[in-house]
Motif scaffolding. Structure first.
Motif: not given
Length: 175
Positions: A55-59, A97-103, A133-142, A159-164
């Motif tokens: 939770g500290t990483y995704v909100g 709400a807005g958590g996906g976009a923030a990440i 619409a999934w998005q991924h980041s190896p940097r975020f995983d690390a 992360i699916d930004e539109a659906r949080d």
């Protein structure tokens, strides 16, 4: 005096014939022993275990459907746990709400469109939108997979930004 050699021969025969039979019986029992089946594990909806792990990483998480199980333990095990256990946490959770976009919009992580590498276990399929619409980041995983008290996490977050939504498939190694 002749009874002694006959008894020794009988013991030798039982030892030679009995050990392979015991080995075959043991191997058959092991092969027939039930293995963990994620499709028969109850889908969990509690948020606290997930919030405490990532939770500290995704909100803040507002809703979740997930499975958590020891991937090295069969369903019927009633033994002393292994000193090294691997707990798999897999599922999907809704962010505030807005958590996906923030990440995703954090330039440090460089998120990009990506399909998750594998299907989720069958019981979780109904909780995933088909057109996510999934998005991924190896940097975020690390960043999110930093060692925690007694556990070493590994895995991916999508992360699916539109659906949080956050889709996670993680393994925690406890040593």
């Amino acid at each position: 005096m002749e009874a002694q050699p006959a008894r020794t021969n009988r013991r030798r025969f039982l030892l030679i014939a009995g050990l392979p039979l015991l080995a075959v019986g043991g191997l058959t029992a092991y092969a027939a022993w039930p293995q963990p089946d994620p499709s028969k594990i109850r889908v969990r909806t509690d948020l606290k275990p997930l919030q405490s792990r990532f939770g500290t990483y995704v909100g803040e998480l507002t809703e979740a459907h997930w499975l958590g199980y020891d991937i090295d333990e069969s369903a019927g095990d009633r033994t002393i746990p292994s000193p090294d256990s691997r707990i798999r946490l897999v599922g999907v959770a809704r962010l505030a709400a807005g958590g996906g976009a923030a990440i995703v919009r954090n330039a440090e992580y460089a998120f990009a469109p990506a399909a998750p590498p594998s299907e989720l276990p069958a019981p979780l399929g109904q909780y995933l939108p088909a057109d996510a619409a999934w998005q991924h980041s190896p940097r975020f995983d690390a960043h999110a997979n930093r060692p925690q008290s007694g556990a070493l996490p590994s895995g991916e977050y999508h992360i699916d930004e539109a659906r949080d939504l956050v889709r996670f498939d993680l393994v925690y190694l406890y040593t």
